[in-house]
Every structure is written in C-alpha cells, then in structure tokens.
Design an enzyme around this catalytic site. Sequence first.
Site, PDB file in Angstrom:
ATOM      1  CD  GLU A   1     -50.916  26.081 -21.609  1.00 48.67           C
ATOM      2  OE1 GLU A   1     -49.826  26.459 -22.095  1.00 48.67           O
ATOM      3  OE2 GLU A   1     -50.979  25.255 -20.687  1.00 48.67           O
TER       4      GLU A   1
ATOM      5  CB  CYS B   1     -55.028  20.338 -23.812  1.00 47.00           C
ATOM      6  SG  CYS B   1     -56.055  19.696 -22.468  1.00 47.00           S
TER       7      CYS B   1
ATOM      8  CG  HIS C   1     -53.868  23.223 -19.178  1.00 46.24           C
ATOM      9  ND1 HIS C   1     -52.990  23.486 -20.207  1.00 46.24           N
ATOM     10  CD2 HIS C   1     -54.430  22.019 -19.459  1.00 46.24           C
ATOM     11  CE1 HIS C   1     -53.033  22.485 -21.070  1.00 46.24           C
ATOM     12  NE2 HIS C   1     -53.891  21.582 -20.631  1.00 46.24           N
TER      13      HIS C   1
END
Length: 165
Positions: free
Chosen positions: A42, A113, A132
């Site tokens: 991410e 998250c 993730h």
Amino acid sequence: MQLPVVYQKAKEQVFKIWTTLQPLLTVHVGLASSAKAIIILEQCGKNKGYKEMDACGFHPEGGCCMLDGPEKIESTISMKTLWKNISVEGIDIIFSRDAGRETLHIRVSEYICDYTYYTSLYYGNGRAAFIHVPPLSKLVTADSLGKALQTIILEMLKQCGKVRE
C-alpha cells in the site's frame, strides 16, 4: 504488536509507537482475507471516509483520522519500486494506492487498516509502510509468508538508508 479493530485504541497504540520507540520506519501488516496468495503493498493512507463502525460500535468524528490532517499521505517508501523489483516464490505481489477501499471487499477490519496506516504516516512523517497479506493456506504457509515479508522489509530498509543519506 497486535492492534485492536477499534479506531481510537489503534490510534493510541500507533501514537505510542512513534513517541516512545521513535522508529526509523514502522511496518504495519494487515490480513486481506479476500486475497488468495497475493501480498498488497500500500502506497498511501487516506484521512476521510471512516463511516463503518468498529468492534466497539464507534466511528471517528467526521469520518476522519485527523481533523487537521491532509486528504492523503504518501509513504516515503516507494511501494511501486518494491513491487517492480521484488519477487517471492509462490506469492504474487501487487501495488495499491488504496489501503482496503478498492482492492479489497470492504470490511471493518480493512477500514481499520487504512485508518491505522494514515495515522502512522501522520505521526511518522511518512515513514510508515503497510502490507496486506493473504490468509495462511496450503499455498501460503507461515514460513513462505515470513520469508516474503522479510525480503520486502529488508528492501524497505534499504530505501530508508538512501533517504537518510
């Protein structure tokens, strides 16, 4: 450290990490239950849109992480560079600019998250990363996932070294 699926408690823990440990980099790892043998790197966290209730039935005021914070914060780690340069056996790696909103089926834990990631980027001035990971399975064993994370994190630390120089 395991963070609770509770906005305020996760925020407090992240603040504590940055103020007491003062790390060079904080790497957060979250479960992407809908991902099968895919690791998602991410790039940024978003400040708004947290309308889902957490495990305690709470959501942040105004749906924001930080009322005075920017719309999004990018990691100082180039996830795109990692994605292009790293390969691990048996697990695909993808790059994402949306921690749990578009790449995954939205669930409360995935909102936490993104919330945690944004909070860490905010307190750490961008020196945070979020990965993730898929659930463990016959394809993705604890050993293979551990090795993949080790490879990824070592590359992140190399990037931190270049930023420091």
